[in-house]
Each structure stands twice: as C-alpha cells, then as structure tokens.
Design a protein around this motif. Sequence first.
Motif, PDB file in Angstrom:
ATOM      1  N   SER A   1      25.148   5.228  23.972  1.00  0.00           N
ATOM      2  CA  SER A   1      25.109   5.610  25.103  1.00  0.00           C
ATOM      3  C   SER A   1      24.114   6.389  25.171  1.00  0.00           C
ATOM      4  CB  SER A   1      26.533   6.248  26.019  1.00  0.00           C
ATOM      5  OG  SER A   1      26.894   7.447  25.021  1.00  0.00           O
ATOM      6  N   GLY A   2      22.626   6.445  24.447  1.00  0.00           N
ATOM      7  CA  GLY A   2      21.348   8.222  24.700  1.00  0.00           C
ATOM      8  C   GLY A   2      22.324   9.235  24.852  1.00  0.00           C
ATOM      9  N   PHE A   3      23.097   9.656  24.066  1.00  0.00           N
ATOM     10  CA  PHE A   3      23.831  11.260  24.593  1.00  0.00           C
ATOM     11  C   PHE A   3      23.949  11.743  22.860  1.00  0.00           C
ATOM     12  CE2 PHE A   3      25.821  10.504  28.314  1.00  0.00           C
ATOM     13  CZ  PHE A   3      24.823  10.709  29.042  1.00  0.00           C
ATOM     14  N   LEU A   4      23.095  10.801  21.656  1.00  0.00           N
ATOM     15  CA  LEU A   4      23.294  11.670  20.464  1.00  0.00           C
ATOM     16  C   LEU A   4      22.469  12.365  20.045  1.00  0.00           C
ATOM     17  CD1 LEU A   4      24.391  10.331  17.406  1.00  0.00           C
ATOM     18  CD2 LEU A   4      22.911   9.753  17.100  1.00  0.00           C
ATOM     19  N   LYS A   5      22.945  13.836  19.652  1.00  0.00           N
ATOM     20  CA  LYS A   5      22.026  15.325  19.885  1.00  0.00           C
ATOM     21  C   LYS A   5      21.049  15.102  18.348  1.00  0.00           C
ATOM     22  CE  LYS A   5      23.410  19.688  20.174  1.00  0.00           C
ATOM     23  NZ  LYS A   5      25.058  19.628  20.636  1.00  0.00           N
ATOM     24  N   GLY A   6      19.763  15.715  18.622  1.00  0.00           N
ATOM     25  CA  GLY A   6      18.883  15.987  17.402  1.00  0.00           C
ATOM     26  C   GLY A   6      17.928  14.102  17.634  1.00  0.00           C
ATOM     27  N   THR A   7      16.751  14.573  16.373  1.00  0.00           N
ATOM     28  CA  THR A   7      15.790  13.602  16.213  1.00  0.00           C
ATOM     29  C   THR A   7      15.717  12.231  14.943  1.00  0.00           C
ATOM     30  OG1 THR A   7      14.732  14.982  14.784  1.00  0.00           O
ATOM     31  CG2 THR A   7      14.406  15.071  17.068  1.00  0.00           C
ATOM     32  N   LEU A   8      17.109  12.814  14.430  1.00  0.00           N
ATOM     33  CA  LEU A   8      17.642  11.621  13.261  1.00  0.00           C
ATOM     34  C   LEU A   8      18.391   9.935  14.221  1.00  0.00           C
ATOM     35  CD1 LEU A   8      18.362  14.258  11.128  1.00  0.00           C
ATOM     36  CD2 LEU A   8      15.718  12.630  10.894  1.00  0.00           C
ATOM     37  N   SER A   9      18.636   9.471  13.623  1.00  0.00           N
ATOM     38  CA  SER A   9      19.464   7.907  13.922  1.00  0.00           C
ATOM     39  C   SER A   9      20.466   8.770  13.151  1.00  0.00           C
ATOM     40  CB  SER A   9      19.103   6.753  13.337  1.00  0.00           C
ATOM     41  OG  SER A   9      19.708   7.037  11.714  1.00  0.00           O
TER      42      SER A   9
END
Length: 306
Positions: A46-54
Amino acid sequence: SGLIGRSWAMVFAAGGFKVKLYDIAQQQLTSALENIRKQMKEMEKSGFLKGTLSAEQQLALISVCTDLKAAVEGATFIQECTPENLELKKKIFSQLDLIVGDNVILSSSTSCLLPSKLFTGLKHVKQCIVSHPVNPPYFVPLVEIVPHPETDPSTTERTYALMKKIGQSPVKLNREIEGFVLNRLQYAVISEAWRLVGEGVISPTDLDLVMSDGLGMRYAFIGPLETMHLNAEGVSNYCERYADGMRLVLNTFGPVPEFSGETVQKVNQALSEKIPVVPKVLDARRKWRDECLTGLAKLKTQMKSD
C-alpha cells in the motif's frame, strides 16, 4: 514480543538496525515474526512501509532468541516491552544489570511506572531510561524520554538521537512525574469527557465527535500552546483576552471521577453499539485506525517537506 515489542522491532528495522526479538516462549516469537512479516508486506503493497529498505531487507534484520544473554550480546540499545507489572520489569532489569557492559542503554517502554521505581539500586542505573512510546509506535511517532534521577545526561542524549534516527518524534522530560506528560494530558481530557457524559450534558457519541471533528483536527498538527498563540495575537494577548473565562470554566470542573457505576454502563453501551465487543470487529476497527494514522503520518511528512 507482544504488540509493543513487535512494533518497536519494525521501527528499528525500518531505521536499518539489526534487531534481536527476545521472549521466553518460542511460539510467541514464531507468531510475532509471522505477524511482522504480514504487516510489512501489506504496508509495502500500500506504499506505507517506513524506511528506505524493502520489506524483505527489513525482515532480514530481525532475528529471534529465547536466551536473554544471547539476545543482548553486542547490543547498543535494549528496549524492554514486558507487561505493565513493576515486579516483572524489575526482575528483567536486575537480570540485564548482571550481563550488560557499561555502554549499552537499558530502556523501558513503561507508560506509567516511574524510573525511580524501576531502576533504583541497579549497578548500571546511569544507563537506564524510560522511552515511552504511543500505541502503536509504528504509526504514532511520539516517544517520551524520562530519566531516572541518576541517569547520565549522555544516556538521554544518545536515546534522543537514536529515536530521531529511526524516524520517531522524541521529547525529553527534565524529571520524572506520575503519568509522564502524554497520559497526564490524556487523563485530563478523559476525566472531563467522563464528567460531561455522566452529568448528561452530551451523549458519548457526540462527545467523541467534539474531539475527532473539532479539537483533534488541529491537535493533529499543532499543540494546545501553539493553538493559543494562533487564536489571538500571540500567547500574551490570548491570556489577556481569555484568562478570566478559562478560570471561570476551570473552577466548575468536578472532582476526579470514579470511572464506575452508571457512566460506565452508558459509555459502554454507546461504544458497543458503534463497535461491538467482538474480537473480529475490534481488530477490524483497530486496523482501520492504524490505516488512518498511517495516512495522517504520510500527510504530515509531506506537509513538513513542503
């Protein structure tokens, strides 16, 4: 590895840190990892993951352990997330006190236990601090940093810097106080809300609407003091205009409620009609709340960068 522990693990992994999640029961850890994986994958989608890592890169940073000594080996920061039980927390910190070195920070997630009750008498008391998150920490960034009277200032500064680095919003309390700051403000609101409903001034549903569609709209972006500042020509002007009225109203506030009896039934009935007390329904509502918080956090980040 309960709700708060899982959320902290996700926050630290999002910041790029290796995390060891400790629990006494392997089954708890297995279920925690499954839950974390599910949440991260959903948020990535949904595009809500925090941070720059997968999500996979973040998951690779989290490992689990049922041995306390092995769990804290090489750690620079330890965040305790056991249930809100003084004796249990003291037992954990006593165990940690025997096995950690002089550089690791020992931090507690407690929401109301004073540092002086938790850490007094520990050999590493200078390295001890409370880092109280808001539930759920992954979606609400505030962290209250509360020192023990003997906490070394460097412990406070290092904790503050770490929280900033992982994207949380830390605030420093200069000394410990019952309820810290967030709960003192929250309980003041709950207390008056309870009295207003109990005295039949307003229904429980409408009371919640006053906050969600009124005060809460601006409190999502500015605090009560800035609200005063903007609602007049500065704070001094606000006090000149409204101090008499505020005192008049505040003097009518009643005693601290008992939180029992008829008002409990009235509030419980209204809320249960809106959200039945069934695990499936409560979980769905919590999921909706977290999605709203995620969207709001994203909007706030966007507004800050603009």
